[in-house]
Design an enzyme around this catalytic site. Structure first.
Site, PDB file in Angstrom:
ATOM      1  N   SER A 236       0.835  -1.202   0.000  1.00 54.31           N
ATOM      2  CA  SER A 236       0.000   0.000   0.000  1.00 54.31           C
ATOM      3  C   SER A 236       0.865   1.245   0.000  1.00 54.31           C
ATOM      4  O   SER A 236       2.004   1.227   0.488  1.00 54.31           O
ATOM      5  CB  SER A 236      -0.900   0.019   1.244  1.00 54.31           C
ATOM      6  OG  SER A 236      -1.589   1.253   1.348  1.00 54.31           O
ATOM      7  N   TYR A 249      -2.983  -0.300  10.442  1.00 53.38           N
ATOM      8  CA  TYR A 249      -2.917  -0.679   9.033  1.00 53.38           C
ATOM      9  C   TYR A 249      -1.614  -0.201   8.398  1.00 53.38           C
ATOM     10  O   TYR A 249      -0.920  -0.959   7.713  1.00 53.38           O
ATOM     11  CB  TYR A 249      -4.116  -0.092   8.295  1.00 53.38           C
ATOM     12  CG  TYR A 249      -4.181  -0.434   6.830  1.00 53.38           C
ATOM     13  CD1 TYR A 249      -4.628  -1.676   6.398  1.00 53.38           C
ATOM     14  CD2 TYR A 249      -3.823   0.504   5.858  1.00 53.38           C
ATOM     15  CE1 TYR A 249      -4.703  -1.993   5.053  1.00 53.38           C
ATOM     16  CE2 TYR A 249      -3.891   0.212   4.505  1.00 53.38           C
ATOM     17  CZ  TYR A 249      -4.333  -1.042   4.110  1.00 53.38           C
ATOM     18  OH  TYR A 249      -4.399  -1.345   2.769  1.00 53.38           O
TER      19      TYR A 249
END
Length: 359
Positions: A236, A249
């Site tokens: 990501s 996250y």
């Protein structure tokens, strides 16, 4: 024996000798194995062989079986019109003969990657932790690509036994595994004060431990095969960019990114390439957005959920919305052969986010 047969029967205008390796191999007490350029041809070879044996048994029941003379068999096998037909066949696709396991491939980004790989000739193992989603996706893939290009299995990436079973099923279905894409994941967007320990552990279990377990199992298979392979980790932009309400996250994604580099450093001698794709804001058909992530990100940016797609597009240099197919194209770029001398690299697919540039 095949070379002797070819040399004894060839003529001045005979095509060059084809692959002399056996297509059918019998292991006494184990069974029959057939080998070909793809599973369809291997399956057909097994069916032809069984039917041929039945013909022989039928002949022996009433008289005796006699095969064609070698020269006549050769003239059929190396018929010039047959050779002309073979020469006109399309070239193999980039991933023909390769077997790919993409975790979480019953929907979203994982499904798009699996479709791209299947379109490029790979055999794919569709998997998911959700049995209903898996069944639906498998039907879709079999309809689109045929039963010989698709296998499916339940897979919980946080469980070693589940992962080993999935790899075993892949090897039984297609003979091995050449590409592993670690895509399965979840997302939780909360401030560190609101973040619970259970949520933290869940993120690290699925994203980091899951990547470790699946990669380890895939590496074991690739090493046994002895001709390298590819591991692609879907990480990501958040592995690089520090944003609000994202401690669990974002830090788990950073761990995934560095684990990629560590594996690349370790596996070069095995010709196993390990690379990263960094998406951002893939909203279309994404499981992430069906949960609470969209609400969390909207709250972090002070906008509504409905405004998120336009917000994400406007903050990119290209002013583009990112789709699952864009991530699939990046994975193919790493595995399709053009970048077979690249490992330990990261490819950003985020429309251009300057804060996410690698230094």
């Amino acid at each position: 024996m095949y070379k002797d047969y070819y040399n004894a029967c060839k003529k001045s205008n005979s095509p060059a000798m084809r692959d002399p390796n056996p297509v059918v191999i019998l292991y006494p007490g184990v069974g029959m194995f057939t080998f070909a350029k793809d599973k369809t041809m291997a399956r057909l070879a097994s069916e032809y062989y069984v039917n041929a044996v039945n013909v022989m048994k039928g002949a022996e029941a009433v008289s005796e079986y006699t095969s064609l003379p070698h020269q006549e068999a050769f003239d059929i096998e190396y018929w010039l019109l047959e050779e002309a037909k073979l020469q006109r066949m399309p070239k193999p696709k980039a991933l023909s003969g390769r077997v790919a396991l993409i975790t979480g491939s019953a929907g979203g980004i994982g499904k798009a990657i699996a479709k791209k790989f299947a379109q490029e000739g790979a055999c794919v193992i569709i998997n998911d932790i959700n049995e209903e989603r898996l069944e639906e996706a498998t039907k879709d893939f079999v309809k689109s690509f045929g039963k010989d290009a698709v296998s499916s299995t339940l897979l919980n990436v946080t469980d070693e036994n589940s992962t080993e079973k999935a790899l075993d099923e892949a090897c039984l279905a297609f003979g091995g595994v050449d590409i592993v894409v670690n895509n399965a994941g979840i997302s939780i967007s909360k401030s560190i004060a609101e973040h619970t320990l259970e949520e933290w552990d869940r993120l690290y279990d699925i994203l980091v431990k899951g990547q470790f377990i699946v990669s380890k199992a895939g590496i074991e298979v690739m090493r046994k095969q002895g001709f390298g392979g590819d591991i692609v980790n879907i990480v990501s932009k958040n592995a690089v960019v520090a944003g609000p309400n994202n401690p669990g996250y974002g830090s788990a994604k950073a761990a995934q990114a560095h684990l990629t580099r560590l594996m690349a450093a370790e596996l070069g001698a095995d010709k196993i390439r390990v690379n990263t794709v960094n998406p951002d804001a893939v909203i279309s058909d994404s499981n992430i957005w069906s949960g609470g992530w969209a609400e969390g990100r909207a709250k972090a940016y002070g906008i509504t959920v409905e405004e998120l797609p336009a917000y994400y597009a406007k903050r990119t240099l290209l002013n583009e919305i990112i789709l699952p197919d864009d991530i699939a194209n990046a994975c193919f770029a790493f595995t399709g052969g053009l970048l077979n001398k690249s490992t330990g690299n990261a490819l950003n697919v985020d429309g251009g986010v300057a804060m996410g540039f690698y230094r």
